[in-house]
Design a protein around this motif. Structure first.
Motif, mmCIF file in Angstrom:
data_model
loop_
_atom_site.group_PDB
_atom_site.id
_atom_site.type_symbol
_atom_site.label_atom_id
_atom_site.label_comp_id
_atom_site.label_asym_id
_atom_site.label_seq_id
_atom_site.Cartn_x
_atom_site.Cartn_y
_atom_site.Cartn_z
ATOM 1 N N GLU A 169 0.965 -1.168 0.001
ATOM 2 C CA GLU A 169 0.183 0.190 -0.064
ATOM 3 C C GLU A 169 0.617 1.499 0.001
ATOM 4 O O GLU A 169 0.610 2.336 -0.778
ATOM 5 N N VAL A 170 1.718 1.301 0.658
ATOM 6 C CA VAL A 170 2.741 2.429 0.935
ATOM 7 C C VAL A 170 3.544 2.660 -0.384
ATOM 8 O O VAL A 170 3.511 3.680 -0.828
ATOM 9 N N LEU A 171 3.931 1.646 -1.181
ATOM 10 C CA LEU A 171 4.687 1.901 -2.421
ATOM 11 C C LEU A 171 3.796 2.201 -3.513
ATOM 12 O O LEU A 171 4.179 2.702 -4.251
ATOM 13 N N ALA A 172 2.458 1.669 -3.362
ATOM 14 C CA ALA A 172 1.492 2.113 -4.291
ATOM 15 C C ALA A 172 1.360 3.643 -4.292
ATOM 16 O O ALA A 172 1.023 4.288 -5.248
ATOM 17 N N GLU A 173 1.081 4.130 -3.120
ATOM 18 C CA GLU A 173 0.683 5.522 -2.877
ATOM 19 C C GLU A 173 1.790 6.594 -2.418
ATOM 20 O O GLU A 173 1.678 7.676 -2.730
ATOM 21 N N ASN A 174 2.883 6.107 -2.258
ATOM 22 C CA ASN A 174 4.251 6.876 -1.654
ATOM 23 C C ASN A 174 3.691 7.892 -0.598
ATOM 24 O O ASN A 174 3.921 9.132 -0.520
ATOM 25 N N SER A 175 2.811 7.437 0.243
ATOM 26 C CA SER A 175 2.143 8.386 1.323
ATOM 27 C C SER A 175 1.648 7.392 2.374
ATOM 28 O O SER A 175 1.476 6.304 2.120
ATOM 29 N N VAL A 176 1.547 8.202 3.662
ATOM 30 C CA VAL A 176 1.149 7.315 4.727
ATOM 31 C C VAL A 176 0.161 8.237 5.330
ATOM 32 O O VAL A 176 0.314 9.573 5.118
ATOM 33 N N THR A 177 -0.910 7.849 6.135
ATOM 34 C CA THR A 177 -1.923 8.696 6.893
ATOM 35 C C THR A 177 -1.660 8.497 8.390
ATOM 36 O O THR A 177 -1.539 7.483 8.980
ATOM 37 N N ILE A 178 -1.429 9.590 8.846
ATOM 38 C CA ILE A 178 -1.247 9.731 10.569
ATOM 39 C C ILE A 178 -2.502 10.126 11.025
ATOM 40 O O ILE A 178 -2.801 11.516 10.748
ATOM 41 N N PRO A 179 -3.262 9.590 11.629
ATOM 42 C CA PRO A 179 -4.655 9.948 12.046
ATOM 43 C C PRO A 179 -4.542 11.506 12.831
ATOM 44 O O PRO A 179 -5.333 12.275 12.591
ATOM 45 N N GLU A 180 -3.454 11.655 13.680
ATOM 46 C CA GLU A 180 -3.405 12.696 14.509
ATOM 47 C C GLU A 180 -3.127 13.961 13.518
ATOM 48 O O GLU A 180 -3.260 15.074 13.910
ATOM 49 N N ILE A 181 -2.433 13.645 12.589
ATOM 50 C CA ILE A 181 -1.682 14.736 11.509
ATOM 51 C C ILE A 181 -2.291 14.916 10.481
ATOM 52 O O ILE A 181 -2.645 15.998 9.749
ATOM 53 N N GLY A 182 -2.521 13.811 9.626
ATOM 54 C CA GLY A 182 -2.993 13.741 8.351
ATOM 55 C C GLY A 182 -2.177 13.157 7.442
ATOM 56 O O GLY A 182 -1.297 12.125 7.863
ATOM 57 N N VAL A 183 -1.957 13.256 5.904
ATOM 58 C CA VAL A 183 -1.436 12.379 5.029
ATOM 59 C C VAL A 183 -0.107 13.203 4.983
ATOM 60 O O VAL A 183 0.256 14.195 4.780
ATOM 61 N N VAL A 184 1.071 12.059 4.949
ATOM 62 C CA VAL A 184 2.466 12.428 4.571
ATOM 63 C C VAL A 184 2.567 11.927 3.196
ATOM 64 O O VAL A 184 2.813 10.658 3.175
ATOM 65 N N LYS A 185 2.704 12.632 2.374
ATOM 66 C CA LYS A 185 3.060 12.354 0.634
ATOM 67 C C LYS A 185 4.573 12.694 0.429
ATOM 68 O O LYS A 185 4.791 13.914 0.672
#
Length: 310
Positions: A169-185
Protein backbone atom coordinates in the motif's frame (compact mmCIF):
# COMPACT_ATOMS: atom_id res chain seq x y z
CA UNK A 1 25.49 19.74 -3.15
CA UNK A 2 23.57 20.61 -6.29
CA UNK A 3 19.83 21.15 -6.14
CA UNK A 4 18.04 17.90 -7.11
CA UNK A 5 16.46 18.00 -10.54
CA UNK A 6 13.63 15.74 -11.56
CA UNK A 7 14.20 13.15 -14.25
CA UNK A 8 12.12 13.29 -17.39
CA UNK A 9 9.75 10.39 -16.65
CA UNK A 10 6.75 11.18 -14.47
CA UNK A 11 7.15 9.60 -11.05
CA UNK A 12 10.88 9.08 -11.47
CA UNK A 13 13.24 9.67 -8.59
CA UNK A 14 14.88 13.09 -8.39
CA UNK A 15 18.63 12.75 -7.93
CA UNK A 16 21.62 15.01 -7.67
CA UNK A 17 23.47 13.25 -10.50
CA UNK A 18 21.44 11.90 -13.38
CA UNK A 19 22.69 8.75 -15.10
CA UNK A 20 21.64 8.84 -18.72
CA UNK A 21 22.03 5.13 -19.46
CA UNK A 22 22.74 1.80 -17.74
CA UNK A 23 26.40 2.19 -18.69
CA UNK A 24 26.46 5.63 -17.11
CA UNK A 25 24.98 4.22 -13.89
CA UNK A 26 27.44 1.31 -13.97
CA UNK A 27 30.31 3.81 -14.12
CA UNK A 28 28.82 5.74 -11.19
CA UNK A 29 28.52 2.53 -9.17
CA UNK A 30 32.05 1.60 -10.16
CA UNK A 31 33.21 4.87 -8.61
CA UNK A 32 31.92 3.63 -5.23
CA UNK A 33 33.71 0.30 -5.59
CA UNK A 34 30.58 -1.64 -6.63
CA UNK A 35 31.17 -3.50 -9.91
CA UNK A 36 27.82 -3.97 -11.65
CA UNK A 37 27.26 -6.26 -14.62
CA UNK A 38 25.02 -5.26 -17.52
CA UNK A 39 21.86 -6.86 -16.15
CA UNK A 40 22.19 -5.30 -12.73
CA UNK A 41 22.98 -1.83 -14.11
CA UNK A 42 20.00 -2.02 -16.47
CA UNK A 43 17.58 -3.08 -13.73
CA UNK A 44 18.76 -0.33 -11.35
CA UNK A 45 18.65 2.30 -14.13
CA UNK A 46 15.08 1.35 -15.07
CA UNK A 47 13.96 1.39 -11.42
CA UNK A 48 15.38 4.88 -11.14
CA UNK A 49 13.90 6.24 -14.34
CA UNK A 50 10.50 4.52 -14.01
CA UNK A 51 10.07 5.32 -10.31
CA UNK A 52 9.55 1.63 -9.52
CA UNK A 53 10.88 -0.34 -6.53
CA UNK A 54 13.71 -2.78 -7.27
CA UNK A 55 13.20 -6.23 -5.76
CA UNK A 56 16.59 -7.95 -5.36
CA UNK A 57 16.57 -11.67 -4.60
CA UNK A 58 19.45 -14.09 -4.20
CA UNK A 59 21.66 -16.02 -1.83
CA UNK A 60 23.17 -14.20 1.16
CA UNK A 61 26.39 -12.42 0.26
CA UNK A 62 25.62 -11.67 -3.38
CA UNK A 63 25.67 -7.88 -2.91
CA UNK A 64 21.98 -6.98 -2.53
CA UNK A 65 22.34 -4.67 0.46
CA UNK A 66 25.61 -3.29 -0.89
CA UNK A 67 23.78 -2.31 -4.11
CA UNK A 68 21.42 -0.02 -2.20
CA UNK A 69 24.36 1.52 -0.36
CA UNK A 70 26.25 2.04 -3.62
CA UNK A 71 23.20 3.59 -5.30
CA UNK A 72 22.86 6.00 -2.40
CA UNK A 73 26.50 7.04 -2.64
CA UNK A 74 26.71 7.23 -6.42
CA UNK A 75 23.46 9.20 -6.83
CA UNK A 76 24.17 11.59 -3.97
CA UNK A 77 21.02 10.54 -2.09
CA UNK A 78 20.64 9.78 1.63
CA UNK A 79 20.13 6.11 2.55
CA UNK A 80 17.27 5.11 4.85
CA UNK A 81 17.33 1.47 5.97
CA UNK A 82 14.47 -0.65 7.28
CA UNK A 83 15.76 -3.97 8.62
CA UNK A 84 12.93 -6.49 8.54
CA UNK A 85 12.58 -9.25 11.10
CA UNK A 86 10.02 -11.75 12.30
CA UNK A 87 7.11 -9.95 13.95
CA UNK A 88 7.84 -6.50 12.52
CA UNK A 89 4.68 -4.40 12.19
CA UNK A 90 3.63 -1.15 10.56
CA UNK A 91 4.31 0.97 13.65
CA UNK A 92 7.96 -0.11 13.70
CA UNK A 93 8.28 0.94 10.06
CA UNK A 94 6.19 4.11 10.17
CA UNK A 95 6.19 6.17 13.33
CA UNK A 96 5.75 6.28 17.08
CA UNK A 97 5.01 9.01 19.59
CA UNK A 98 7.72 10.20 21.98
CA UNK A 99 5.86 9.30 25.18
CA UNK A 100 8.50 10.60 27.66
CA UNK A 101 8.54 14.04 25.96
CA UNK A 102 4.74 14.09 25.79
CA UNK A 103 4.61 13.36 29.52
CA UNK A 104 7.09 16.14 30.29
CA UNK A 105 5.04 18.51 28.13
CA UNK A 106 1.86 17.55 29.97
CA UNK A 107 3.48 18.11 33.36
CA UNK A 108 4.77 21.50 32.21
CA UNK A 109 1.26 22.50 31.16
CA UNK A 110 -0.15 21.33 34.48
CA UNK A 111 2.50 23.24 36.42
CA UNK A 112 1.86 26.38 34.40
CA UNK A 113 -1.89 26.12 34.92
CA UNK A 114 -1.41 25.55 38.65
CA UNK A 115 0.88 28.54 38.98
CA UNK A 116 -1.55 30.82 37.15
CA UNK A 117 -4.64 29.29 38.82
CA UNK A 118 -6.22 28.57 35.45
CA UNK A 119 -8.05 25.48 34.22
CA UNK A 120 -6.54 23.38 31.43
CA UNK A 121 -8.45 23.10 28.17
CA UNK A 122 -8.57 19.33 27.76
CA UNK A 123 -9.06 19.42 23.96
CA UNK A 124 -6.21 21.90 23.52
CA UNK A 125 -3.91 19.84 25.73
CA UNK A 126 -4.69 16.65 23.82
CA UNK A 127 -4.12 18.41 20.51
CA UNK A 128 -0.76 19.76 21.68
CA UNK A 129 0.40 16.29 22.73
CA UNK A 130 0.12 15.07 19.12
CA UNK A 131 2.19 17.81 17.57
CA UNK A 132 4.86 16.93 14.96
CA UNK A 133 7.62 17.72 17.44
CA UNK A 134 6.64 14.60 19.40
CA UNK A 135 6.53 12.38 16.30
CA UNK A 136 9.28 9.79 16.00
CA UNK A 137 9.67 8.97 12.31
CA UNK A 138 10.60 5.35 11.61
CA UNK A 139 12.31 4.39 8.32
CA UNK A 140 9.32 4.38 5.94
CA UNK A 141 7.94 7.71 7.16
CA UNK A 142 11.48 9.14 7.26
CA UNK A 143 12.00 8.13 3.63
CA UNK A 144 8.75 9.79 2.56
CA UNK A 145 9.71 12.96 4.43
CA UNK A 146 13.32 13.00 3.22
CA UNK A 147 12.69 11.99 -0.40
CA UNK A 148 14.46 12.02 -2.74
CA UNK A 149 16.43 9.28 -1.02
CA UNK A 150 17.15 5.54 -1.26
CA UNK A 151 14.91 3.40 0.96
CA UNK A 152 16.43 -0.03 1.64
CA UNK A 153 13.89 -2.59 2.86
CA UNK A 154 16.32 -5.31 3.87
CA UNK A 155 15.38 -9.01 4.12
CA UNK A 156 11.68 -8.50 3.48
CA UNK A 157 11.29 -12.29 3.38
CA UNK A 158 11.68 -12.31 7.19
CA UNK A 159 8.46 -10.30 7.63
CA UNK A 160 4.95 -11.74 7.47
CA UNK A 161 2.06 -11.42 5.01
CA UNK A 162 0.42 -8.55 6.89
CA UNK A 163 3.58 -6.47 6.73
CA UNK A 164 3.91 -7.21 3.00
CA UNK A 165 0.38 -5.88 2.48
CA UNK A 166 1.29 -2.71 4.36
CA UNK A 167 4.41 -2.23 2.22
CA UNK A 168 2.42 -2.78 -0.95
CA UNK A 169 0.00 0.00 0.00
CA UNK A 170 2.78 2.44 0.89
CA UNK A 171 4.73 1.71 -2.30
CA UNK A 172 1.61 2.17 -4.41
CA UNK A 173 0.72 5.56 -2.93
CA UNK A 174 4.08 6.89 -1.70
CA UNK A 175 2.13 8.26 1.23
CA UNK A 176 0.92 7.35 4.71
CA UNK A 177 -1.88 8.68 6.89
CA UNK A 178 -1.19 9.64 10.48
CA UNK A 179 -4.62 10.02 12.15
CA UNK A 180 -3.54 12.84 14.45
CA UNK A 181 -1.74 14.82 11.73
CA UNK A 182 -3.00 13.82 8.30
CA UNK A 183 -1.45 12.54 5.09
CA UNK A 184 2.32 12.57 4.57
CA UNK A 185 3.14 12.19 0.88
CA UNK A 186 6.52 12.19 -0.83
CA UNK A 187 6.81 14.96 -3.41
CA UNK A 188 9.12 12.66 -5.36
CA UNK A 189 9.15 8.92 -4.67
CA UNK A 190 12.14 7.42 -2.91
CA UNK A 191 14.18 4.87 -4.83
CA UNK A 192 13.11 1.69 -3.02
CA UNK A 193 15.37 -1.37 -2.96
CA UNK A 194 13.87 -4.49 -1.38
CA UNK A 195 16.09 -7.49 -0.67
CA UNK A 196 15.22 -11.12 -0.03
CA UNK A 197 17.39 -14.12 0.80
CA UNK A 198 14.45 -16.32 -0.27
CA UNK A 199 13.92 -17.91 3.13
CA UNK A 200 10.27 -17.88 2.03
CA UNK A 201 8.45 -16.83 -1.10
CA UNK A 202 7.35 -13.19 -1.18
CA UNK A 203 3.82 -12.73 -2.51
CA UNK A 204 3.31 -12.07 -6.20
CA UNK A 205 1.36 -8.88 -5.46
CA UNK A 206 4.46 -7.23 -3.99
CA UNK A 207 6.72 -8.54 -6.75
CA UNK A 208 4.36 -7.22 -9.44
CA UNK A 209 4.75 -3.73 -8.00
CA UNK A 210 8.53 -3.99 -8.46
CA UNK A 211 11.18 -4.55 -11.08
CA UNK A 212 12.84 -7.90 -10.36
CA UNK A 213 16.55 -8.69 -10.16
CA UNK A 214 18.09 -12.05 -9.28
CA UNK A 215 21.68 -11.71 -8.04
CA UNK A 216 24.18 -14.53 -8.44
CA UNK A 217 27.58 -14.77 -6.85
CA UNK A 218 30.05 -13.05 -9.21
CA UNK A 219 32.05 -15.12 -11.65
CA UNK A 220 35.74 -15.69 -11.04
CA UNK A 221 36.96 -12.71 -13.06
CA UNK A 222 34.48 -10.29 -11.48
CA UNK A 223 35.20 -11.50 -7.96
CA UNK A 224 38.91 -11.05 -8.56
CA UNK A 225 38.24 -7.54 -9.83
CA UNK A 226 36.12 -6.77 -6.75
CA UNK A 227 38.94 -7.91 -4.46
CA UNK A 228 41.46 -5.76 -6.30
CA UNK A 229 39.11 -2.77 -6.19
CA UNK A 230 38.32 -3.06 -2.48
CA UNK A 231 41.91 -3.95 -1.51
CA UNK A 232 44.18 -1.97 -3.87
CA UNK A 233 47.39 -3.32 -2.28
CA UNK A 234 46.33 -6.93 -2.71
CA UNK A 235 48.69 -8.77 -5.08
CA UNK A 236 46.94 -9.88 -8.25
CA UNK A 237 48.03 -13.50 -7.81
CA UNK A 238 46.65 -13.61 -4.27
CA UNK A 239 43.36 -12.04 -5.38
CA UNK A 240 42.98 -14.72 -8.05
CA UNK A 241 43.83 -17.50 -5.58
CA UNK A 242 41.33 -16.24 -3.00
CA UNK A 243 38.58 -15.90 -5.61
CA UNK A 244 39.33 -19.39 -6.92
CA UNK A 245 39.30 -20.90 -3.43
CA UNK A 246 36.06 -19.15 -2.48
CA UNK A 247 34.40 -20.45 -5.63
CA UNK A 248 35.56 -23.93 -4.63
CA UNK A 249 34.15 -23.48 -1.13
CA UNK A 250 30.78 -22.48 -2.57
CA UNK A 251 30.70 -25.80 -4.37
CA UNK A 252 30.88 -27.71 -1.07
CA UNK A 253 27.82 -28.64 0.95
CA UNK A 254 28.22 -25.84 3.51
CA UNK A 255 25.74 -24.47 6.01
CA UNK A 256 26.64 -20.94 4.91
CA UNK A 257 28.60 -20.61 1.67
CA UNK A 258 30.84 -17.52 1.70
CA UNK A 259 29.65 -14.33 0.05
CA UNK A 260 31.65 -11.51 -1.46
CA UNK A 261 32.02 -9.84 1.95
CA UNK A 262 33.71 -13.00 3.26
CA UNK A 263 36.00 -13.07 0.21
CA UNK A 264 37.11 -9.54 1.02
CA UNK A 265 37.58 -10.39 4.71
CA UNK A 266 39.67 -13.44 3.83
CA UNK A 267 41.87 -11.52 1.42
CA UNK A 268 42.37 -8.77 4.00
CA UNK A 269 43.21 -11.31 6.71
CA UNK A 270 45.80 -12.91 4.43
CA UNK A 271 47.33 -9.49 3.81
CA UNK A 272 47.52 -8.80 7.53
CA UNK A 273 49.39 -12.03 8.26
CA UNK A 274 51.84 -11.21 5.47
CA UNK A 275 50.79 -13.92 3.01
CA UNK A 276 51.84 -13.37 -0.59
CA UNK A 277 50.24 -16.59 -1.80
CA UNK A 278 47.36 -18.73 -0.57
CA UNK A 279 48.83 -21.99 0.67
CA UNK A 280 47.64 -24.62 3.11
CA UNK A 281 49.24 -22.96 6.15
CA UNK A 282 47.91 -19.44 5.47
CA UNK A 283 44.49 -20.74 4.43
CA UNK A 284 44.12 -22.82 7.60
CA UNK A 285 45.27 -19.96 9.83
CA UNK A 286 42.76 -17.47 8.38
CA UNK A 287 39.81 -19.77 7.63
CA UNK A 288 37.70 -18.08 10.31
CA UNK A 289 37.52 -14.97 8.13
CA UNK A 290 35.63 -16.79 5.40
CA UNK A 291 33.68 -19.58 7.15
CA UNK A 292 31.54 -18.91 10.22
CA UNK A 293 30.37 -22.39 11.28
CA UNK A 294 32.53 -25.08 12.88
CA UNK A 295 30.97 -27.75 10.67
CA UNK A 296 31.80 -25.72 7.56
CA UNK A 297 35.39 -25.16 8.71
CA UNK A 298 35.85 -28.88 9.43
CA UNK A 299 34.45 -29.82 6.02
CA UNK A 300 36.62 -27.24 4.27
CA UNK A 301 39.83 -28.37 6.01
CA UNK A 302 39.31 -31.84 4.61
CA UNK A 303 39.11 -30.32 1.11
CA UNK A 304 41.70 -27.54 1.28
CA UNK A 305 44.45 -29.50 -0.42
CA UNK A 306 42.23 -30.21 -3.41
CA UNK A 307 40.80 -26.67 -3.47
CA UNK A 308 44.22 -25.02 -3.43
CA UNK A 309 45.57 -27.41 -6.09
CA UNK A 310 42.76 -26.63 -8.52
Amino acid sequence: MATPRALGHAGAVSVTTEPTSPDDLARALDGTGYLADEGLASAAFLALRMGRPLFCEGEPGTGKTALAQALSESLGLPLVRLQCHEGIDASQALYDWDFPRQLLHLRALEASASASHTELDVDAVESSLYDRRFLLARPVLQALQDAPCVLLVDEVDRADDEFEAFLLEVLAENSVTIPEIGVVKAETPPLVVLTSNRTREVHDALKRRCLYLWLEHPDLARETAILRRRLPDLPEALAEQVAQAVHGLRGLDLLKPPGVAESIDWAQALQLVGARHLDLASATATLGAVLKYREDADRARDKLDALLAS
